[in-house]
Enzyme design. Sequence first.
Site, PDB file in Angstrom:
ATOM      1  N   LEU A  38      45.147  41.867  37.862  1.00 31.15           N
ATOM      2  CA  LEU A  38      45.220  42.034  36.409  1.00 31.15           C
ATOM      3  C   LEU A  38      43.852  42.110  35.764  1.00 31.15           C
ATOM      4  CD1 LEU A  38      48.042  39.434  35.600  1.00 31.15           C
ATOM      5  CD2 LEU A  38      48.254  41.920  35.682  1.00 31.15           C
ATOM      6  N   GLY A  39      42.870  41.399  36.324  1.00 32.81           N
ATOM      7  CA  GLY A  39      41.554  41.380  35.706  1.00 32.81           C
ATOM      8  C   GLY A  39      40.504  40.856  36.655  1.00 32.81           C
ATOM      9  N   GLY A  44      36.344  39.129  36.534  1.00 33.57           N
ATOM     10  CA  GLY A  44      35.256  38.621  35.721  1.00 33.57           C
ATOM     11  C   GLY A  44      34.291  37.830  36.570  1.00 33.57           C
ATOM     12  N   GLY A  45      33.251  37.326  35.911  1.00 34.09           N
ATOM     13  CA  GLY A  45      32.257  36.550  36.640  1.00 34.09           C
ATOM     14  C   GLY A  45      32.837  35.276  37.220  1.00 34.09           C
ATOM     15  N   PHE A  46      33.915  34.783  36.620  1.00 30.31           N
ATOM     16  CA  PHE A  46      34.509  33.535  37.088  1.00 30.31           C
ATOM     17  C   PHE A  46      35.484  33.750  38.242  1.00 30.31           C
ATOM     18  CE2 PHE A  46      37.683  35.190  34.288  1.00 30.31           C
ATOM     19  CZ  PHE A  46      38.874  34.767  34.818  1.00 30.31           C
ATOM     20  N   GLY A  47      35.966  35.001  38.441  1.00 32.80           N
ATOM     21  CA  GLY A  47      36.923  35.244  39.507  1.00 32.80           C
ATOM     22  C   GLY A  47      37.877  36.377  39.149  1.00 32.80           C
ATOM     23  N   LYS A  80      45.076  32.878  39.390  1.00 36.17           N
ATOM     24  CA  LYS A  80      43.657  33.090  39.132  1.00 36.17           C
ATOM     25  C   LYS A  80      42.857  32.483  40.281  1.00 36.17           C
ATOM     26  CE  LYS A  80      44.241  33.147  34.131  1.00 36.17           C
ATOM     27  NZ  LYS A  80      43.856  32.533  32.835  1.00 36.17           N
ATOM     28  N   ASP A  86      37.278  31.178  23.891  1.00 41.88           N
ATOM     29  CA  ASP A  86      37.273  32.592  24.273  1.00 41.88           C
ATOM     30  C   ASP A  86      38.383  33.369  23.559  1.00 41.88           C
ATOM     31  OD1 ASP A  86      36.381  34.847  25.564  1.00 41.88           O
ATOM     32  OD2 ASP A  86      37.508  34.470  27.408  1.00 41.88           O
TER      33      ASP A  86
END
Length: 762
Positions: free
Chosen positions: A460-461, A463-466, A485, A583
Amino acid sequence: MLNSISQWLKNSFGRKIGLEVLVSLSISTMIVIVRQLGGFEYFDLGVYDWLLKLHTRENQDNRILTVLITEDDIQTEKRWPISDGTLAKAINILLENEPYAIGVDLYRDFPIEPGTDDFTNLLANSDRVSVVCKLESEAQPAVPPPPSLPIDLVGFADIVIDGDGVVRRNLFYVEPQESRCPTPYSLALQLALSYLIPQGIEPQVGENGSLILGKATLKPIDGSIGAYRQVDASGYQIMLDYRRGNSPTPTVTLNDVLQGKVDSKLIKDKVILIGVSAPSLRDSFYTPFSRQGEDVVLMPGVTLHSYMVSQFLSSAIDGHPLIWSWSNGEEIIWIYFWGLVGSASIFLLSRPLLMILLQGSSLVIIVGSAIIFSFQGGWIPVVPAIVSFMGGAIALVGYNAYKAKNEQLSIQQQVSDQEKSIAVLQMLLKSQSQTHKISKVTTYEEGSVIVGRYQIIKRLGKGGFGNSYLSVDQMLPGKPYCVVKRLNAYSDDTKILTLMEKLLETEAKILEKVGKHPQIPDLLAYIQDNNNFFLVQEYIEGKTLIQELKDKAKYSENEVLQIIEEIMEILSFIEQYNLVHRDIKLDNILRRQSDKSLVLIDFGGIKQIFNLKNETAINAVSNEGYASPEQLAGQPVMASDIYSVGMVAIHCLTGTFPGKLPRDPQTGEILWDSSKYVSPVTAKIIKKMTSYHFKDRYQNAQEVSKDLKHYKSQIEELKNQIDIDIEIDEDKKAEEVSEIVHSENFLQLQEKAEKLRRKRLS
């Protein structure tokens, strides 16, 4: 190590239900104890009296005639007590019309001349006349019957009175005793038997010593029937059923009898009772009918005896049910049941109309059940059930408030500890040896199964976090969708991994609490497995606002106000825990497909933990202009989320990312031409939400909601004023005014309404 939230939530839910049931049972137990001690007796007897009044529609019992000695009769006789001669004359007149039996509710333990010989001969020669005596008690001695009367024609006149002075019980039999009143039978039972035996209805002894009369089984009550607790139920008693109001039988006076004014049809084959009704003689009693508005009406003792005779005849011949109650155990179960229902109603606290409907329906069912049962002779607890129901609800509200307060304090402490742990983790990362290798980031392909349970459908997405994956939970029935996630670990140092695990567990507990809100996804699991960190959350089907914006380019003012209002409601909830989302942006606001409500996703705390290696990410999770200045400085407050929502509003209105809008170089305020998009009032609200300095902003979501509510009320007031103007002005203006009324643009409403007023005045 694998910590599955399914078991965690299962245990948590079980504990929650268990504790709430325990609270309900505790309250119900206290109510049962109070009831067993007689604490509700007075109130439940009042309800019992009210229920009896609902049954007073039956006609008079024509099998019985009551002869009252009134004040006028005493004045005519010019003496009291009435002489034996007068009494004998009246009885002889009645006997000439062949009644089944005559009961004299007058003590005749000594002669009252003149006419004693006549009265004595009458009693000796007639087997149809019964006279009363009084049983011996601790407070009063026995009063004997006339000496010439056979014992089988004697009935005691004693009436049982409750502690509140009201007569509700019918004492009809006592154990034989050696006293001046030796009869074991009441006057009412003697007279009823005199009527029933000629009808072929003989008394019989049933099981447990009960008396069987025709269709009725007279089972004596115990000391705990209905509302009573340890009442004196000695002898044989039944509840007195007042089905015929204040006048259970036809009534005449003594003078009517002496003057021959009584129709023989009222006497022949009937039961006759003679007694006093004169208030001066004080042979009257309180009954459930005594309270009649502001008046108090007492019932003569002889009328009570008539009622008792009528009850025996109605039960034995007509099959009228006697008053009964559940066993003590059944009543306790009834009370506990409604305590649980009251507690259960609080689960609907988030849906107040449904909760009120359930609670109102429950009270109707309690009272309605009592009414329905009462028409069948049943007497069930009403007041204890209602108190248990309300007590269960109130206690659970109090318990939940107490628990919520503790949860708030707990989460606030967890947030505080988390901030400290993040600071420690940041220090460790800065001092970490460069020789440590960073674990390779794992990417999952479609069809992969994570931790043997969650099958990947698609990513789904990223990012820098995972990475985030749409997955299927293969272990639950129906294999529901969920979002997994996978969070990147940026070090294989044991100390850092241990601290990250602790931070993740704390964040999971926080997310589990806020996930209770219907517009925040539930946390389903948190997992740490071989230095891999996972969060599993509820999957919400729908579109994000950024996806909607691509389809429509811009939102209207009304749509934006609705977005602000919904997000403020969510923020009001998380602010109870001193939480900051960190966020809020269009990507993280999702419109749920099922009900079109907005859902706030992707709390920034996780990203903060797993992006500590990136200094830019530490300062701001969001880099698209949504983040407030203090959040960019690493010091977010609750007003920071207000700022982000304001930027969301500007983005929706203008179609431009907030980061691309210019700022005033002197004040730092965002520059946008609000007059093109919204009314001045809406612009003022958004401006305050997005003030550069957080002290100039709304400090919490409730302040924003308050201004929005006031704004809406202004619109409604203006609409109402225009409605008044419609009635005043000509019909040709109706179309123009209708356009104004259906518009939600406040500025347009003001301008056109003012124009309309000026035109009307000219």
